[in-house]
Design a protein around this motif. Structure first.
Motif, PDB file in Angstrom:
ATOM      1  N   GLY A 126      18.234 -58.671  37.028  1.00  0.00           N
ATOM      2  CA  GLY A 126      18.226 -59.122  35.850  1.00  0.00           C
ATOM      3  C   GLY A 126      16.784 -59.308  35.195  1.00  0.00           C
ATOM      4  O   GLY A 126      15.782 -58.735  35.623  1.00  0.00           O
TER       5      GLY A 126
ATOM      6  N   ASN B 104      22.817 -59.362  36.962  1.00  0.00           N
ATOM      7  CA  ASN B 104      23.705 -58.399  37.303  1.00  0.00           C
ATOM      8  C   ASN B 104      23.977 -58.532  39.013  1.00  0.00           C
ATOM      9  O   ASN B 104      22.914 -58.789  39.741  1.00  0.00           O
ATOM     10  CB  ASN B 104      23.259 -56.977  37.169  1.00  0.00           C
ATOM     11  CG  ASN B 104      23.112 -56.943  35.764  1.00  0.00           C
ATOM     12  OD1 ASN B 104      23.911 -57.330  34.751  1.00  0.00           O
ATOM     13  ND2 ASN B 104      21.915 -56.453  35.186  1.00  0.00           N
TER      14      ASN B 104
ATOM     15  N   GLU C  77      19.855 -62.348  31.594  1.00  0.00           N
ATOM     16  CA  GLU C  77      20.489 -61.100  32.309  1.00  0.00           C
ATOM     17  C   GLU C  77      20.701 -61.506  33.873  1.00  0.00           C
ATOM     18  O   GLU C  77      19.658 -61.415  34.587  1.00  0.00           O
ATOM     19  CB  GLU C  77      20.266 -59.621  31.958  1.00  0.00           C
ATOM     20  CG  GLU C  77      20.292 -59.417  30.473  1.00  0.00           C
ATOM     21  CD  GLU C  77      19.905 -57.868  29.995  1.00  0.00           C
ATOM     22  OE1 GLU C  77      19.524 -57.180  31.102  1.00  0.00           O
ATOM     23  OE2 GLU C  77      20.021 -57.600  29.110  1.00  0.00           O
TER      24      GLU C  77
ATOM     25  N   LYS D 139      28.321 -58.096  35.736  1.00  0.00           N
ATOM     26  CA  LYS D 139      27.349 -58.044  34.671  1.00  0.00           C
ATOM     27  C   LYS D 139      27.316 -59.144  33.681  1.00  0.00           C
ATOM     28  O   LYS D 139      28.450 -59.441  32.714  1.00  0.00           O
ATOM     29  CB  LYS D 139      27.101 -56.593  34.015  1.00  0.00           C
ATOM     30  CG  LYS D 139      27.072 -55.459  34.884  1.00  0.00           C
ATOM     31  CD  LYS D 139      26.998 -54.064  34.285  1.00  0.00           C
ATOM     32  CE  LYS D 139      26.823 -53.034  35.314  1.00  0.00           C
ATOM     33  NZ  LYS D 139      25.593 -53.062  35.814  1.00  0.00           N
ATOM     34  N   SER D 140      26.118 -59.809  33.236  1.00  0.00           N
ATOM     35  CA  SER D 140      26.450 -60.996  32.391  1.00  0.00           C
ATOM     36  C   SER D 140      25.117 -61.222  31.437  1.00  0.00           C
ATOM     37  O   SER D 140      24.012 -60.912  31.961  1.00  0.00           O
ATOM     38  CB  SER D 140      26.601 -62.316  33.107  1.00  0.00           C
ATOM     39  OG  SER D 140      25.626 -62.434  33.990  1.00  0.00           O
TER      40      SER D 140
ATOM     41  N   THR E  11      33.280 -58.225  34.576  1.00  0.00           N
ATOM     42  CA  THR E  11      33.160 -57.578  35.953  1.00  0.00           C
ATOM     43  C   THR E  11      34.250 -56.391  36.210  1.00  0.00           C
ATOM     44  O   THR E  11      35.068 -56.339  35.276  1.00  0.00           O
ATOM     45  CB  THR E  11      33.922 -58.935  36.886  1.00  0.00           C
ATOM     46  OG1 THR E  11      34.104 -58.591  38.193  1.00  0.00           O
ATOM     47  CG2 THR E  11      35.474 -59.408  36.568  1.00  0.00           C
TER      48      THR E  11
END
Length: 692
Positions: A520, A481, A479, A470-471, A417
């Motif tokens: 994502g 975001n 993903e 963001k992950s 983050t």
């Protein structure tokens, strides 16, 4: 690399790209001035170590579009590599000109780029790129989309043309237009870049030298109807030099930093020529207008600019999880400009000094020339004017500091983050296309509050705040975001139609832009990936009392000339153009093996854009409905070849991308009439590529 800050350069074709990065928010620290709302960072492909080549051919069935791209790249010697890229494009056009029977706008484009890369020593690498583009267009993607009288029962613009024995037009969105023959836009762009990278004790020193130039010549049927009213010839030249030197520290250290210096200069000339031949419809419409027959309006504008900057950015790795980035850029730019507008004799090209002719141009076209020395007072007498003329010089110097601070926290290996604050600016300047200079002309010797109101505009600045996440989720399967942002603009630069035949660039005092974005990807099954995105945009003019009014709008803004009457319109509280509240997009990308030698490759993309305003003066009639754009591609590929079908705008949506009032439709014909740029309808093309 060269800074593509001139709007004309965005018309230049792109080809053989390595990557394109869209960066949101002020990017002034590294990209400098004019990147206040973001930056598009384009990187062309470099020469390769191995010999390779590619030839792609595309044919569009509906409008006979033909595109050819060719690339060959590889070693020349052990230390030198080269790359040549070539592109040609032809297009018959997707609109029918009812008056000429031609399909428009037809395009003919050609580009060639030569790149060389030399590993001069173990520490020094040199990259050189030279490119030439030409793109020529005949006709325009413009048609009339609205034509209503300002007074109930009065004739429309089209009716008035037909009453004058001219061809009328329909105002339906149907890819049909009515315009005079001979419209063209011929453009040439040259670009040379030299990049030197030197490794010095784990540090990298980079020098980037850029030379950039363009020129164009256009003929515009700027009344956008088949009658001869506003025939305009335009031409512009631009030459730019830039030099940047920067040094970057080694990566992986406690502190990673970059610092540099930048210099840029350019020379620009612009001119246009509005001719009023004896057969011009306006000249013969009313007896008083006969006076301007066989005359022309000649505009000459020139500008020089020099800019320099010092910049730096450092990332401090506070721990394994916390990272702090700080940066700043101090920039100085000096601009000098000259503009004059003169009435000339159409046959001799001599300056026509008759003040009556200049007054008619001012009254009918809202166009101030250097010969405007007389006007009517309150009693109807023709008397000398003060605060007039159009021969003006300007010089300005802007110095700005653009800071950056970003704090990043790595929650774990799959999630981070951040929170950031950035500030950017866009240089002020001088408006080549405005048709007035100061705030007003007067029959008495009053002092103007602003003698360069329509010639000079101020610097724009912005403060941007952002929080994001963001992950990578589901063990790498997806993903996700998320970003929340808020940008506060001071003196946002805005261009609006002046109600006559020109546009004015001015400043909006306060503007707020804020929103949320989510995007994502998700791997549904092996070979099938779903991408998604959504955004909510809140845009509001917080203080915009100096707007140009749309046709018949009641003026409720500010009093420019001190006579007690309002001269502008107040757009405070309204949204700007191109600011849809909601945007959604999703796509499916597929890659499956058919057999040991062939693969299926396909993609389908859907984008939804909510209703938004496209009229430059924010006329409520200019708001377009929400629309959906679907693009699909399906094909097969092998190791060295591929074939695919590509469909764009699959739902065949009719999309207006820009609207403004037809020049003189309000003042001379008493109508609210739009001309609009319209995007291309559904197209289907076949693409084939061979690689080696």
């Amino acid at each position: 690399m060269p800074n593509y800050s001139a709007a004309q350069l965005f018309r230049s074709p792109m080809m053989d790209m390595q990557r394109a990065e869209l960066l949101r928010g002020p990017q002034s620290t590294l990209f400098g001035k004019n990147s206040i709302a973001g930056a598009l960072n384009l990187t062309t492909a470099r020469p390769t170590e191995e010999l390779e080549g590619r030839l792609s051919i595309s044919h569009g069935f509906e409008f006979n579009q033909q595109e050819i791209n060719g690339v060959i790249s590889g070693p020349i010697t052990d230390e030198v590599r080269g790359r040549i890229a070539v592109r040609t494009y032809e297009d018959d056009g997707y609109m029918t000109n009812n008056f000429t029977g031609e399909e428009q706008p037809s395009s003919d484009e050609a580009s060639v780029r030569v790149s060389l890369e030399w590993s001069a020593t173990d520490n020094l690498n040199l990259f050189m790129k030279a490119q030439h583009d030409s793109f020529d267009v005949k006709g325009r993607a413009i048609e009339m989309t609205l034509d209503v009288p300002l007074t109930t029962g009065a004739p429309t613009y089209s009716d008035s043309l037909q009453n004058a024995n001219q061809q009328g037009f329909d105002a339906n969105l149907d890819y049909r237009r009515d315009a005079n023959p001979g419209e063209f836009s011929n453009n040439e762009v040259n670009n040379f870049t030299l990049i030197a990278d030197y490794d010095w004790n784990d540090y990298t020193i980079t020098a980037v030298t850029g030379l950039l130039s363009y020129d164009y010549a256009e003929k515009c049927d700027c009344d956008f109807v088949a009658a001869k009213i506003l025939d305009l010839d335009l031409e512009e030249t631009y030459d730019q030099f830039s030099q940047e030197i920067r040094i970057a520290s080694p990566l992986g250290e406690k502190v990673e930093w970059l610092a540099g210096a930048f210099y840029q200069s350019y020379d620009q000339t612009f001119g246009d020529y509005l001719s009023m031949a004896p057969d011009n419809l306006l000249v013969n419409l009313r007896p008083i207008l006969n006076t301007i027959g066989n005359t022309a309006i000649d505009r000459d504008f020139s500008q020089t600019s020099t800019a320099s900057a010092l910049f730096g950015r450092a990332t401090i790795n506070l721990s394994d999880n916390w990272h702090l980035t700080i940066g700043g850029r101090i920039s100085t730019e000096t601009k000098e400009a000259h503009k004059e507008i003169n009435v000339r004799d159409l046959e001799t090209n001599e300056i026509q000094a008759d003040p009556l002719i200049a007054y008619i141009y001012s009254s009918v076209f809202l166009l101030e020339t250097d010969q405007l020395t007389y006007g009517l007072n309150g009693d109807g007498d023709f008397v000398p004017l003060y605060n007039t003329g159009h021969n003006v010089d300007g010089k300005r110097k802007d110095t700005t500091f653009s800071p950056l601070i970003n704090l990043q926290y790595d929650i774990n290996a799959d999630m981070m983050t951040y929170v950031s604050f950035t500030q950017g600016s866009k240089a002020g300047g001088f408006d080549p296309r405005s048709n007035s200079v100061g705030s007003f002309a007067s029959t008495t010797p009053l002092e103007e509050p602003n003698s360069s109101l329509f010639f000079e505009f101020e610097e724009e600045s912005a403060k941007a705040f952002e929080w994001g996440l963001k992950s990578t989720i589901a063990d790498g399967q997806g993903e996700l975001n998320l970003a929340l942002y808020r940008t506060e603009y001071d003196d946002l630069q805005s261009s609006q139609f002046d109600g006559g035949v020109g546009f004015n660039v001015g400043n909006v005092k306060d503007t707020l832009v804020q929103g949320i974005e989510v995007d994502g990807r998700w791997l549904l099954v092996e070979g099938l990936t779903l991408s998604y995105g959504a955004s909510f945009l809140d845009f509001e003019y917080k203080d915009f009392k100096n707007g140009n009014c749309f046709a018949s709008q009641e003026k409720d803004g500010i009093d420019l000339d001190g006579d007690g009457d309002k001269d502008t319109c107040d757009y405070t509280g309204k949204r700007g153009v191109y600011t849809p509240e909601l945007t959604f997009n999703t796509s499916l990308d597929a890659f499956f093996s058919i057999n040991s030698k062939l693969n299926f490759v396909g993609a389908i993309d859907w984008q939804h854009i909510s209703s938004h305003q496209v009229h430059v003066n924010l006329d409520p009639r200019g708001e377009i409905d929400a629309y959906n754009v679907v693009t699909a591609r399906a094909g097969v590929e092998a190791d060295n070849w591929s074939v695919a079908l590509l469909a764009k705008n699959l739902l065949d949506e009719k999309i207006v991308s820009y609207s403004a009032n037809a020049p003189l439709s309000d003042t001379s014909f008493g109508t609210n009439t739009y001309y609009s740029f319209v995007r291309r309808p559904q197209t289907v093309s076949l693409e084939a590529t061979i690689k080696f």
